[in-house]
Write an enzyme that holds these catalytic residues in place. Structure first.
Site, PDB file in Angstrom:
ATOM      1  N   TYR A   1     -38.681 -92.758 -46.181  1.00  0.00           N
ATOM      2  CA  TYR A   1     -38.034 -93.891 -46.839  1.00  0.00           C
ATOM      3  C   TYR A   1     -36.521 -93.680 -46.864  1.00  0.00           C
ATOM      4  O   TYR A   1     -35.764 -94.613 -46.611  1.00  0.00           O
ATOM      5  CB  TYR A   1     -38.562 -94.051 -48.269  1.00  0.00           C
ATOM      6  CG  TYR A   1     -40.034 -94.378 -48.319  1.00  0.00           C
ATOM      7  CD1 TYR A   1     -40.468 -95.690 -48.204  1.00  0.00           C
ATOM      8  CD2 TYR A   1     -40.986 -93.383 -48.481  1.00  0.00           C
ATOM      9  CE1 TYR A   1     -41.811 -96.008 -48.243  1.00  0.00           C
ATOM     10  CE2 TYR A   1     -42.329 -93.680 -48.519  1.00  0.00           C
ATOM     11  CZ  TYR A   1     -42.747 -94.986 -48.401  1.00  0.00           C
ATOM     12  OH  TYR A   1     -44.074 -95.291 -48.426  1.00  0.00           O
TER      13      TYR A   1
ATOM     14  N   CYS B   1     -44.874-100.153 -40.376  1.00  0.00           N
ATOM     15  CA  CYS B   1     -44.563 -99.500 -41.639  1.00  0.00           C
ATOM     16  C   CYS B   1     -45.429 -98.263 -41.870  1.00  0.00           C
ATOM     17  O   CYS B   1     -45.089 -97.411 -42.691  1.00  0.00           O
ATOM     18  CB  CYS B   1     -44.677-100.481 -42.801  1.00  0.00           C
ATOM     19  SG  CYS B   1     -46.258-101.299 -42.945  1.00  0.00           S
TER      20      CYS B   1
END
Length: 105
Positions: A31, A62
């Site tokens: 992230y 993702c």
């Protein structure tokens, strides 16, 4: 020929999704790395929110994002089993391509 998509999201979400498209198949990122890639180094949590809003997870990968600790998320929108299966499939394909081309992984 590239696939063209029409996506609806905030400018930040779109920038995160574009960053995901630059991650090679079989590779993982965090992230924080995505946050830095979009010019918002302190926005790792917001990146997570943008990932959760991704409407087409297979095409905008993702599943390639993990925690900085190396742990896989248990709250992946489409389930941990699917995330691990996608990562494993990509890793196996990458390994096969490397073996076929005579390169080490």
């Amino acid at each position: 020929k590239p696939l063209r998509l029409w996506l609806k999201g905030t400018n930040f979400q779109i920038s995160v999704w574009r960053a995901l498209l630059r991650i090679d198949s079989g590779q993982l990122t965090t992230y924080g790395q995505i946050a830095r890639a979009v010019g918002r180094p302190k926005a790792a949590r917001a990146v997570g929110t943008a990932l959760g809003a991704n409407p087409i997870a297979f095409l905008i990968p993702c599943h390639r994002v993990i925690r900085a600790t190396g742990l896989f998320d248990t709250d992946y929108r489409w389930g941990t089993t699917r995330k691990l299966a996608l990562i494993g499939t990509e890793a196996a394909r990458t390994e096969t391509r490397n073996e076929e081309s005579g390169r080490a992984a």
